[in-house]
Structures are given as structure tokens and as C-alpha cells.
Design a protein around this motif. Sequence first.
Motif, PDB file in Angstrom:
ATOM      1  N   GLN A  37      30.107  29.797  22.612  1.00 18.04           N
ATOM      2  CA  GLN A  37      29.357  30.775  21.805  1.00 18.04           C
ATOM      3  C   GLN A  37      29.478  30.363  20.342  1.00 18.04           C
ATOM      4  N   VAL A  38      28.345  30.130  19.698  1.00 15.22           N
ATOM      5  CA  VAL A  38      28.389  29.646  18.315  1.00 15.22           C
ATOM      6  C   VAL A  38      28.592  30.794  17.327  1.00 15.22           C
ATOM      7  N   VAL A  39      27.743  31.832  17.443  1.00 12.23           N
ATOM      8  CA  VAL A  39      27.879  32.997  16.552  1.00 12.23           C
ATOM      9  C   VAL A  39      27.676  34.271  17.386  1.00 12.23           C
ATOM     10  N   GLY A  40      27.577  35.405  16.739  1.00 10.41           N
ATOM     11  CA  GLY A  40      27.291  36.657  17.459  1.00 10.41           C
ATOM     12  C   GLY A  40      28.543  37.474  17.689  1.00 10.41           C
ATOM     13  N   HIS A  41      28.344  38.620  18.352  1.00 11.16           N
ATOM     14  CA  HIS A  41      29.450  39.559  18.547  1.00 11.16           C
ATOM     15  C   HIS A  41      30.479  38.995  19.525  1.00 11.16           C
ATOM     16  N   ALA A  42      31.745  39.048  19.130  1.00  7.92           N
ATOM     17  CA  ALA A  42      32.815  38.561  20.008  1.00  7.92           C
ATOM     18  C   ALA A  42      32.910  39.478  21.222  1.00  7.92           C
ATOM     19  N   GLY A  43      33.142  38.901  22.389  1.00  8.21           N
ATOM     20  CA  GLY A  43      33.329  39.695  23.597  1.00  8.21           C
ATOM     21  C   GLY A  43      32.048  40.171  24.234  1.00  8.21           C
ATOM     22  N   ASN A  44      30.901  39.676  23.764  1.00  9.44           N
ATOM     23  CA  ASN A  44      29.613  40.110  24.311  1.00  9.44           C
ATOM     24  C   ASN A  44      29.219  39.359  25.587  1.00  9.44           C
ATOM     25  N   PHE A  45      29.856  38.216  25.821  1.00  8.23           N
ATOM     26  CA  PHE A  45      29.410  37.334  26.910  1.00  8.23           C
ATOM     27  C   PHE A  45      30.512  37.046  27.924  1.00  8.23           C
TER      28      PHE A  45
END
Length: 308
Positions: A37-45
Motif C-alpha cells: 500500500q503506497v498511500v491512503g488510510h492505514a488498516g483499510n486493506f
Amino acid sequence: MRFHSIVYQGCVWKKNRSMVNLSPPAVPVKKRSPWVQVVGHAGNFQTGRDGKLLKKYCECEQQCLQKLMNDKLRPYVPGYYGVTQKDEQDYNVMDDLLADFDSPCIMDCKMGSRTYLEEELKKAREHPQPRKDMYDKMVAVDPEAPTAEEQAQQAVLKTRYMQWRETLSSTATLGFRIEGIKKVDGSCNTNFKKTRGKDEVMRVLEDFVDSDAIILRSYHQRLKELRLVLEKSDFFKTHEVVGSSLLFVHDRSGKVGVWMIDFGKTVPLPSPLILDHRSPWVEGNREDGYLWGLDNFIDILTSMLPML
Ligand SMILES: O=P(O)(O)O[C@H]1[C@H](O)[C@@H](OP(=O)(O)O)[C@H](OP(=O)(O)O)[C@@H](OP(=O)(O)O)[C@H]1O
Ligand SMILES: Nc1ncnc2c1ncn2[C@@H]1O[C@H](COP(=O)(O)OP(=O)(O)O)[C@@H](O)[C@H]1O
């Protein structure tokens, strides 16, 4: 026997346990690179099976992905497989776009000249909710950025923070910005908040492709194809597309892909309103500057090609 592997997820290394069969496979199995995961909300995936990715459920995103499966844009978005539940959390199931790459280089670029919905602006006016976390993110980059009133409150409105991020980066001037890059050596850089000028953007892009003209040409081609499809897409015409990114992926074999991701703030327009995605935004017209940004992106790549 339990096998412990180390999986790189974004900028965090996590231990992963999985069962392995001790008997050697009859045919060599191609090892899949771990998802990043490069960016974005942590723990979303969460990574799923068979090259699938689970993203925390968002109704808006579900509606978009569902519609996109029957739109011309289908080849330019991750395949969508509905909703699943894991540990009482719902997830949208989609293709992991990295699955067919070998040690991919990845870049996330947020498209458009506006990164908040008109709806968010309206809400902020009706019920202003200044945020301390956004104030902290702001002063971490520029202690002078908050106004005297914001300093007194030690808080800023989300829309104010988003507008500040737009003008600090190339969002306001070019209609897109680089959010993060993961290179083949595993290094992950998300420090592009102040990357604004055309020349700066070009330097980052050149470094991303490692000055490889063939890779750059493939991205250029793919973006031009995407633009043609966007201009014909019913979905695109009828949606305000905000905060969505293009995910650029290539590897050393020369394989290249660009896909649209993140439809958490992509909303249908009231009929019969349609957007051209190029006109400047004036509150009420819902324009998002997506195609204006893509035009600028393509022009930048066009001007870089003869230099490589
Ligand atoms: O990139 P930084 O400067 O950290 O700011 C983030 C991004 O703009 C996020 O957008 P994205 O998800 O596209 O990366 C946004 O989430 P939304 O998309 O939900 O607006 C966050 O809002 P909050 O989640 O409200 O903090 C905001 O704090
Ligand atoms: N379908 C996908 N395949 C591979 N990686 C993905 C996919 N969707 C998202 N990612 C990765 O996760 C990051 C964040 O995605 P995004 O959808 O923007 O999440 P958020 O809504 O939390 O911001 C992207 O930069 C990319 O690295």
C-alpha cells in the motif's frame, strides 16, 4: 510446520503466518510479490486469495465499482467481486492490481483540481468542525500556514486543510498531484506535499521510471487511451470524481499498467447534469478538473519523451 514470512505492507513490515506444504511442487510456482500500500488510510486493506484485495466497505465506492463493471471504463479499474465479511467487518472485494507484476514500481497520483466534495463544503459551512489532527499535519509542513484564528483554536476545518494541500502541491495548478511512490528497491516515498512546479513533477516522474524511455512511452500511450475512453464513458459523464487516484505500475520485465482507484468520493450527479471535467470549478457546477489534470499529465509526458 508453520512458515513465517515477512510481508511488506506500505511502510510497515508485518509478520505473516501461513501453512506450507512440505512436498516440493512438481512445476515451479511463480512467487507473487507481496502486496504494497503506497498511500491512503492505514488498516483499510487486507489481502485476499487468488490475487484479490479487500478494502473496508464504503457504500459510495461499492456503487461506483458495481456500475463501472458495465461501463467502457471496465479495463481501467480493478475488477469488482462484491462484498465479503471478515471478523465482523464488511469489505469490497476487488482485483489486486499488483498481482501480475514482479517486484513492481508503484506511483499513486491523485487526479483533479479539487479534493473535497461540494457536499463537504456545504456541511462545513452549516456545521463547522475544526480538526486538531489536520492543524497538526498543517504545522508539521509549514508552521506559518494557519491563520491567527486557527492558531488560537489549534484546529482547522477539513475543507480549509484540503484547499491548503491543493495549493501547496500541483493539484491547483496542474489538476493532479503525486501522492506516493514505491520503487523497485522497496523504498517508499510519500514526501511530495510540496511538489508543485512542472519541472519538479518531471524530475519525480523521471526518477520513478528510472529514465527509461520505453516505460515512459508505455505510460504515455496508456494515459492517451484512458483519456479517449473517459471522454466516451457514461459513468464518467454523470459522476463528480473527487479524490480518486491513478495507480501507475511497472516492473523490470517492461510490463506497464495504469488504473483508476479509490471511488470513496465519487458521487452521481442529479440528472440531467453532466460534467466535461475540464471547465474551471465554480461552486455549484460540480466540475472536478479530472480531464484538465489528465491533459496536463499527458502534456508533461509528451515533453519528457524527447529528453530521455
Ligand atoms: O493526505 P493527507 O494530507 O494526510 O490528507 C488526507 C487525505 O486527503 C485523504 O484523502 P485520500 O483518502 O484520498 O487519501 C482524506 O480522506 P478522505 O478521502 O476520507 O477525505 C483524509 O481525510 P480524513 O480521512 O477525514 O482525515 C485527509 O486527512
Ligand atoms: N486494487 C488495488 N490493487 C493494488 N493496490 C491498490 C488497489 N487499491 C488501492 N491500492 C493501494 O492502496 C493505496 C490506497 O488506496 P485508496 O483506494 O486510495 O485507499 P484510501 O481510500 O484509504 O485512500 C494505493 O495508493 C495503492 O497503493
